[in-house]
Design an enzyme around this catalytic site. Structure first.
Site, PDB file in Angstrom:
ATOM      1  N   ALA A  66       4.413  -5.688   7.329  1.00  0.00           N
ATOM      2  CA  ALA A  66       5.548  -4.924   6.772  1.00  0.00           C
ATOM      3  C   ALA A  66       5.138  -4.405   5.401  1.00  0.00           C
ATOM      4  O   ALA A  66       4.627  -5.154   4.569  1.00  0.00           O
ATOM      5  CB  ALA A  66       6.766  -5.821   6.638  1.00  0.00           C
TER       6      ALA A  66
ATOM      7  N   VAL B 111       2.883  -9.309   4.794  1.00  0.00           N
ATOM      8  CA  VAL B 111       3.688  -8.368   4.018  1.00  0.00           C
ATOM      9  C   VAL B 111       2.815  -7.731   2.942  1.00  0.00           C
ATOM     10  O   VAL B 111       1.990  -8.405   2.329  1.00  0.00           O
ATOM     11  CB  VAL B 111       4.895  -9.082   3.354  1.00  0.00           C
ATOM     12  CG1 VAL B 111       5.659  -8.122   2.470  1.00  0.00           C
ATOM     13  CG2 VAL B 111       5.831  -9.666   4.405  1.00  0.00           C
ATOM     14  N   LYS B 112       3.045  -6.444   2.768  1.00  0.00           N
ATOM     15  CA  LYS B 112       2.333  -5.745   1.697  1.00  0.00           C
ATOM     16  C   LYS B 112       3.340  -5.357   0.633  1.00  0.00           C
ATOM     17  O   LYS B 112       4.397  -4.800   0.944  1.00  0.00           O
ATOM     18  CB  LYS B 112       1.679  -4.507   2.278  1.00  0.00           C
ATOM     19  CG  LYS B 112       1.197  -3.501   1.261  1.00  0.00           C
ATOM     20  CD  LYS B 112       0.337  -2.490   1.957  1.00  0.00           C
ATOM     21  CE  LYS B 112       0.282  -1.178   1.236  1.00  0.00           C
ATOM     22  NZ  LYS B 112      -0.636  -0.251   1.870  1.00  0.00           N
ATOM     23  N   THR B 113       3.019  -5.657  -0.619  1.00  0.00           N
ATOM     24  CA  THR B 113       3.937  -5.297  -1.692  1.00  0.00           C
ATOM     25  C   THR B 113       3.137  -4.929  -2.934  1.00  0.00           C
ATOM     26  O   THR B 113       1.926  -4.754  -2.860  1.00  0.00           O
ATOM     27  CB  THR B 113       4.940  -6.443  -1.948  1.00  0.00           C
ATOM     28  OG1 THR B 113       6.027  -5.948  -2.712  1.00  0.00           O
ATOM     29  CG2 THR B 113       4.304  -7.637  -2.667  1.00  0.00           C
TER      30      THR B 113
ATOM     31  N   ASP C 173      -4.441  -4.457   0.012  1.00  0.00           N
ATOM     32  CA  ASP C 173      -4.481  -3.314   0.930  1.00  0.00           C
ATOM     33  C   ASP C 173      -4.480  -2.115  -0.003  1.00  0.00           C
ATOM     34  O   ASP C 173      -3.450  -1.542  -0.307  1.00  0.00           O
ATOM     35  CB  ASP C 173      -3.262  -3.329   1.858  1.00  0.00           C
ATOM     36  CG  ASP C 173      -3.309  -2.195   2.874  1.00  0.00           C
ATOM     37  OD1 ASP C 173      -4.391  -1.586   3.012  1.00  0.00           O
ATOM     38  OD2 ASP C 173      -2.283  -1.915   3.510  1.00  0.00           O
TER      39      ASP C 173
END
Ligand code: 5RP
Length: 259
Positions: free
Chosen positions: A142, A172-174, A220
């Protein structure tokens, strides 16, 4: 967790370190031919060997990446809007699961827009992909908080990451922020950070280091690599931070030596 899911996750999170260097080159799906990615394969052909994973769209994968490339792919499966449109943050499902499988993806990436008018649509679609992820054992990443309107503090990012995990994301990417450890603590699945807008190499390496020290499992990263004055040197420096626990000073030295 089933064998297939674990196997694909281990293609993303490298078994030796439990971490990952994902190279994000999906920007064109809403930004068009952004600086540094005008010719995607030209931009990354020398970088791919240093990335653990490539994150991109099916269009770039099919048209620009050689079929014999031995590199796991996380496929962007959301979109539908652009930086010049009125509803930049109103994304939906863009890729059928059949195509994800045909393309032999190791993961899928879907953006949720927590706190916008479109949060419900995007969270429901994330949940739909979470069902498909479990059905076919394909991990779901996500992506949270894309868009400059959205706050990027620990309270907002913690909320967005937790919501993503609650709805079934496997990763999760944030963004990195002050008190990042609180974001990590509140999220039951691994977190990777995006790099965000291009900043000086030293600062980007410091950010990656701080994120790893505070519990991120990797990056990422896109613009801070492919827009660097020397992308090949930069990705090697980022790798050292992620996989070898290099300090920002050591990593910057690697950048200087390799460039
Ligand atoms: C856009 C994305 C990008 O891949 C993401 O923002 C990472 O790239 P950068 O490091 O350039 O921020 O997911 O939706």
């Amino acid at each position: 967790m089933d064998w297939g899911m674990k196997n694909r996750l281990s293609r993303i999170l490298q078994p030796k370190t439990g971490r990952t260097v994902m190279l994000a080159i999906d920007h064109g799906y809403f930004m068009g031919p952004t600086t540094g990615l005008e010719k995607p394969w030209e931009a990354i052909k020398d970088l791919a060997q240093y990335a653990d994973v490539l994150m991109l769209t099916r269009g770039v994968l099919r048209n620009c990446v050689p079929q014999d490339l031995d590199k796991p792919i996380v496929l962007r499966v959301s979109g539908g809007t652009s930086i010049i449109g009125k509803e930049m943050l109103h994304e939906g499902m863009t890729v059928d699961i059949d195509d994800v499988i045909r393309l032999n993806a190791s993961g899928m990436a879907y953006s949720i827009m927590v706190g916008t008018d479109y949060e419900r649509d995007t969270i429901l679609d994330l949940s739909r992909y979470a069902d498909l992820a479990e059905q076919y054992n394909i991990p779901l990443l996500a992506v949270t908080a894309v868009g400059k309107e959205l706050g990027k503090d620990a309270r907002y990012l913690g909320l967005a990451c937790r919501i993503a995990a609650e709805h079934g994301a496997h990763l999760v990417k944030t963004y990195y922020c002050d008190d990042f450890e609180k974001v990590v603590e509140g999220c039951p699945v691994p977190i990777v950070i995006a790099g965000g807008k291009k900043i000086p190499e030293k600062d980007a390496l410091q950010m990656a280091y701080d994120a790893i020290q505070k519990g991120a499992v990797g990056v990422d990263m896109g613009r801070n690599i492919f827009q660097s004055e020397n992308p090949v040197a930069m990705i090697q420096a980022v790798r050292a931070v992620v996989h070898d626990n290099a300090t920002p000073e050591e990593a910057f030295k690697i950048f200087e030596e390799k460039k």
